[in-house]
Design a protein around this motif. Structure first.
Motif, PDB file in Angstrom:
ATOM      1  N   HIS A  84      83.306  -8.022 -94.844  1.00 12.62           N
ATOM      2  CA  HIS A  84      82.401  -9.173 -94.779  1.00 12.62           C
ATOM      3  C   HIS A  84      80.997  -8.763 -95.221  1.00 12.62           C
ATOM      4  O   HIS A  84      80.474  -7.740 -94.784  1.00 12.62           O
ATOM      5  CB  HIS A  84      82.373  -9.708 -93.353  1.00 12.62           C
ATOM      6  N   ALA A  85      80.401  -9.556 -96.083  1.00 20.73           N
ATOM      7  CA  ALA A  85      79.164  -9.138 -96.755  1.00 20.73           C
ATOM      8  C   ALA A  85      77.886  -9.518 -96.026  1.00 20.73           C
ATOM      9  O   ALA A  85      76.826  -8.951 -96.308  1.00 20.73           O
ATOM     10  CB  ALA A  85      79.125  -9.727 -98.165  1.00 20.73           C
ATOM     11  N   THR A  86      77.940 -10.463 -95.080  1.00 25.70           N
ATOM     12  CA  THR A  86      76.694 -10.973 -94.489  1.00 25.70           C
ATOM     13  C   THR A  86      76.674 -10.814 -92.972  1.00 25.70           C
ATOM     14  O   THR A  86      76.162 -11.673 -92.259  1.00 25.70           O
ATOM     15  CB  THR A  86      76.502 -12.454 -94.863  1.00 25.70           C
ATOM     16  N   THR A  87      77.213  -9.717 -92.489  1.00 25.23           N
ATOM     17  CA  THR A  87      77.341  -9.521 -91.045  1.00 25.23           C
ATOM     18  C   THR A  87      76.005  -9.630 -90.324  1.00 25.23           C
ATOM     19  O   THR A  87      75.866 -10.365 -89.335  1.00 25.23           O
ATOM     20  CB  THR A  87      77.982  -8.155 -90.742  1.00 25.23           C
ATOM     21  N   LEU A  88      75.012  -8.888 -90.786  1.00 20.65           N
ATOM     22  CA  LEU A  88      73.723  -8.881 -90.082  1.00 20.65           C
ATOM     23  C   LEU A  88      73.070 -10.252 -90.087  1.00 20.65           C
ATOM     24  O   LEU A  88      72.492 -10.684 -89.075  1.00 20.65           O
ATOM     25  CB  LEU A  88      72.801  -7.841 -90.706  1.00 20.65           C
ATOM     26  N   ALA A  89      73.153 -10.960 -91.192  1.00 22.83           N
ATOM     27  CA  ALA A  89      72.578 -12.304 -91.249  1.00 22.83           C
ATOM     28  C   ALA A  89      73.304 -13.242 -90.286  1.00 22.83           C
ATOM     29  O   ALA A  89      72.681 -14.067 -89.605  1.00 22.83           O
ATOM     30  CB  ALA A  89      72.663 -12.845 -92.674  1.00 22.83           C
ATOM     31  N   GLN A 342     100.186 -19.290 -79.882  1.00 21.39           N
ATOM     32  CA  GLN A 342      98.993 -18.663 -79.329  1.00 21.39           C
ATOM     33  C   GLN A 342      97.930 -18.536 -80.418  1.00 21.39           C
ATOM     34  O   GLN A 342      98.209 -18.069 -81.524  1.00 21.39           O
ATOM     35  CB  GLN A 342      99.330 -17.275 -78.782  1.00 21.39           C
ATOM     36  N   ALA A 343      96.712 -18.950 -80.120  1.00 22.01           N
ATOM     37  CA  ALA A 343      95.613 -18.818 -81.073  1.00 22.01           C
ATOM     38  C   ALA A 343      95.288 -17.343 -81.291  1.00 22.01           C
ATOM     39  O   ALA A 343      95.154 -16.578 -80.337  1.00 22.01           O
ATOM     40  CB  ALA A 343      94.375 -19.554 -80.567  1.00 22.01           C
ATOM     41  N   ALA A 344      95.183 -16.941 -82.553  1.00 19.56           N
ATOM     42  CA  ALA A 344      94.837 -15.564 -82.903  1.00 19.56           C
ATOM     43  C   ALA A 344      93.825 -15.593 -84.035  1.00 19.56           C
ATOM     44  O   ALA A 344      93.850 -16.487 -84.893  1.00 19.56           O
ATOM     45  CB  ALA A 344      96.074 -14.771 -83.311  1.00 19.56           C
ATOM     46  N   ALA A 345      92.928 -14.618 -84.026  1.00 22.49           N
ATOM     47  CA  ALA A 345      91.881 -14.529 -85.043  1.00 22.49           C
ATOM     48  C   ALA A 345      92.168 -13.354 -85.962  1.00 22.49           C
ATOM     49  O   ALA A 345      92.558 -12.274 -85.498  1.00 22.49           O
ATOM     50  CB  ALA A 345      90.518 -14.372 -84.382  1.00 22.49           C
ATOM     51  N   PHE A 346      91.945 -13.553 -87.257  1.00 24.72           N
ATOM     52  CA  PHE A 346      92.191 -12.501 -88.247  1.00 24.72           C
ATOM     53  C   PHE A 346      90.958 -12.336 -89.141  1.00 24.72           C
ATOM     54  O   PHE A 346      91.005 -12.654 -90.337  1.00 24.72           O
ATOM     55  CB  PHE A 346      93.424 -12.838 -89.083  1.00 24.72           C
ATOM     56  N   PRO A 347      89.863 -11.868 -88.568  1.00 26.68           N
ATOM     57  CA  PRO A 347      88.642 -11.717 -89.367  1.00 26.68           C
ATOM     58  C   PRO A 347      88.732 -10.538 -90.328  1.00 26.68           C
ATOM     59  O   PRO A 347      89.458  -9.572 -90.084  1.00 26.68           O
ATOM     60  CB  PRO A 347      87.572 -11.471 -88.305  1.00 26.68           C
ATOM     61  N   ARG A 348      87.995 -10.633 -91.408  1.00 27.61           N
ATOM     62  CA  ARG A 348      87.777  -9.459 -92.244  1.00 27.61           C
ATOM     63  C   ARG A 348      86.885  -8.491 -91.462  1.00 27.61           C
ATOM     64  O   ARG A 348      86.140  -8.931 -90.577  1.00 27.61           O
ATOM     65  CB  ARG A 348      87.105  -9.864 -93.551  1.00 27.61           C
ATOM     66  N   PRO A 349      86.926  -7.200 -91.746  1.00 25.22           N
ATOM     67  CA  PRO A 349      86.013  -6.291 -91.044  1.00 25.22           C
ATOM     68  C   PRO A 349      84.564  -6.754 -91.196  1.00 25.22           C
ATOM     69  O   PRO A 349      84.085  -6.995 -92.300  1.00 25.22           O
ATOM     70  CB  PRO A 349      86.249  -4.949 -91.750  1.00 25.22           C
ATOM     71  N   GLY A 350      83.891  -6.905 -90.057  1.00 28.02           N
ATOM     72  CA  GLY A 350      82.496  -7.319 -90.067  1.00 28.02           C
ATOM     73  C   GLY A 350      82.274  -8.814 -90.009  1.00 28.02           C
ATOM     74  O   GLY A 350      81.126  -9.262 -90.010  1.00 28.02           O
ATOM     75  N   GLU A 351      83.331  -9.603 -89.921  1.00 26.65           N
ATOM     76  CA  GLU A 351      83.194 -11.068 -89.918  1.00 26.65           C
ATOM     77  C   GLU A 351      83.088 -11.591 -88.480  1.00 26.65           C
ATOM     78  O   GLU A 351      84.077 -11.609 -87.753  1.00 26.65           O
ATOM     79  CB  GLU A 351      84.390 -11.702 -90.617  1.00 26.65           C
ATOM     80  N   PRO A 352      81.911 -12.040 -88.048  1.00 26.86           N
ATOM     81  CA  PRO A 352      81.776 -12.544 -86.677  1.00 26.86           C
ATOM     82  C   PRO A 352      82.495 -13.883 -86.509  1.00 26.86           C
ATOM     83  O   PRO A 352      82.570 -14.680 -87.445  1.00 26.86           O
ATOM     84  CB  PRO A 352      80.258 -12.723 -86.510  1.00 26.86           C
ATOM     85  N   PHE A 353      82.999 -14.115 -85.318  1.00 29.09           N
ATOM     86  CA  PHE A 353      83.571 -15.426 -85.008  1.00 29.09           C
ATOM     87  C   PHE A 353      83.397 -15.694 -83.515  1.00 29.09           C
ATOM     88  O   PHE A 353      83.239 -14.771 -82.713  1.00 29.09           O
ATOM     89  CB  PHE A 353      85.055 -15.498 -85.389  1.00 29.09           C
ATOM     90  N   GLU A 354      83.425 -16.955 -83.169  1.00 30.49           N
ATOM     91  CA  GLU A 354      83.318 -17.366 -81.770  1.00 30.49           C
ATOM     92  C   GLU A 354      84.679 -17.884 -81.310  1.00 30.49           C
ATOM     93  O   GLU A 354      85.211 -18.830 -81.906  1.00 30.49           O
ATOM     94  CB  GLU A 354      82.237 -18.426 -81.605  1.00 30.49           C
TER      95      GLU A 354
END
Length: 402
Positions: A84-89, A342-354
């Motif tokens: 993920h390219a914009t983690t800090l932002a 069941q809900a599961a999240a599959f983010p890219r490395p560094g991708e924040p989610f709630e």
């Protein structure tokens, strides 16, 4: 060598040769706490359920599988992992729901919970090894430099294996004001690496520490510890239940499946999100790591036996640690989640989610995955269809499925 050298115990000589990455052995009051622990017996920490900690089966057979060229290709991504390219932002604003998770790769997760920041098993090093020139190397870069991540209230360590406890990372964090919550015995490593004793919260199973309004409880896990060739298991391993005023989360660390997940869930759950180990499994060590199916079962146990909250699969994608294909843990977990509803999240490395918001569910790994061997969890055995023709097992080209 003088004559007196012959009288120095061999184990003492070995300890004197241990470089910093190997850490330190518990001693003094810390060792006394270990000896008094109800989880310590016969000279070692005990698992909640019996577990073989060394690989079973034929070592020669395992070596043939592990080092075979075609299998090595499958155990690595076929292209560049899309970090993920914009983690800090994305992290600049507080989470709207009060809970946000950012998977940094492997088991490293930044959890922002009720105004506090908890960093689980941070590994920013290039290799999970005591040596800079050997050992499993990263398959993708870290999403953000550690120095730019910002203040962290507490760093939580699950156990002292190299892919969970990383000397360069701890040394960098030791210069900050963060508190470290670790299993009993692991504090010896951190003190050697520059962490002040008053910043350590060193816990046995079912003990709790409070840091800035957040409760952190070391809960049982089925695994083992050690950073050297000789492993006396004088350091404990743990999973972690973390609760704030409004939210509860769980990090499994490394563990095999065991019925104690139900007890952990009854005592500390249900959880808004769980971070569950689903990678680096093998039939050669079935007791100490979970398959994705076992990981899903553990999540449901933690939630009282029903779908609840969000499961974040961890311990995959970053290091090559087992014979299975690189993308297999994600693909299998996705299927298991759909089957369990069941809900599961599959983010890219560094991708924040709630967990309380929109979840990342795109199977991004398919674009960079080599074909996998026929997945047993998808393909019926020849005798699974009464009266039917045998099912042909074919490789799964997940890249072709995107």
């Amino acid at each position: 060598m003088t004559g007196s050298d012959y009288f120095v115990p061999f184990r003492t000589k070995l300890r004197s040769m241990r470089t910093e990455p190997f850490g330190a052995d518990p001693a003094g009051a810390r060792m006394q706490r270990i000896l008094n622990s109800p989880n310590f017996a016969d000279g070692v920490f005990q698992n909640p359920l019996g577990a073989r900690t060394r690989p079973s089966g034929s070592g020669l057979e395992f070596a043939k599988i592990y080092f075979q060229k075609e299998q090595r290709i499958r155990r690595a991504p076929a292209g560049t992992v899309p970090v993920h390219a914009t983690t800090l932002a994305d992290l600049a604003a507080p989470p709207a729901t009060g809970l946000r998770l950012t998977w940094m790769g492997h088991s490293s997760v930044l959890a922002e919970i009720d105004g506090r920041r908890v960093l689980f098993d941070p590994v920013w090093g290039e290799r999970c090894s005591p040596f800079p020139f050997a050992g499993p190397k990263r398959l993708h870069p870290v999403p953000v430099p550690l120095a730019t991540l910002g203040p962290v209230d507490v760093v939580v360590i699950s156990h002292d294996h190299y892919d969970h406890l990383d000397l360069p990372t701890i040394r960098a964090l030791a210069s900050t004001d963060t508190v470290f919550a670790v299993p009993l015995g692991v504090g010896a490593h951190l003190e050697r690496w520059g962490v002040a004793p008053d910043r350590l919260r060193e816990l046995d199973w079912n003990e709790t520490a409070k840091v800035n309004g957040i409760s952190l409880t070391a809960t049982p896990a089925r695994h083992f510890c050690g950073r050297g060739l000789r492993n006396n298991q004088h350091t404990l391993w743990a999973s972690w239940a973390v609760s704030g005023p409004e939210h509860r989360i769980y990090h499994s660390g490394d563990t095999g499946y065991f019925p104690g997940f139900r007890d952990i869930g009854a005592e500390h759950g249900p959880f808004d999100a769980t971070m569950i180990q689903i990678g680096a499994y093998s039939e050669y060590w079935p007791d100490i790591h979970m398959t994705p199916a076992e990981g899903m079962r553990a999540h449901l146990d933690l939630q009282g036996g029903r779908p609840h909250g969000v499961m974040l699969p961890i311990h995959w994608g970053t290091f090559n640690l087992a014979p299975h294909a690189w993308a297999e843990p994600a693909e299998w977990t996705k299927d298991a989640a759909e089957e369990a509803e069941q809900a599961a999240a599959f983010p890219r490395p560094g991708e924040p989610f709630e967990p309380g918001g929109t979840l990342p569910v795109d199977p991004w790994w398919r674009a960079v995955s080599a074909p996998m061997a026929a997945p047993q969890w998808r393909t019926a055995a020849p005798d699974a269809v009464p009266g039917g023709a045998p099912v042909v097992r074919r490789d799964l080209d997940v890249a072709g499925e995107r």
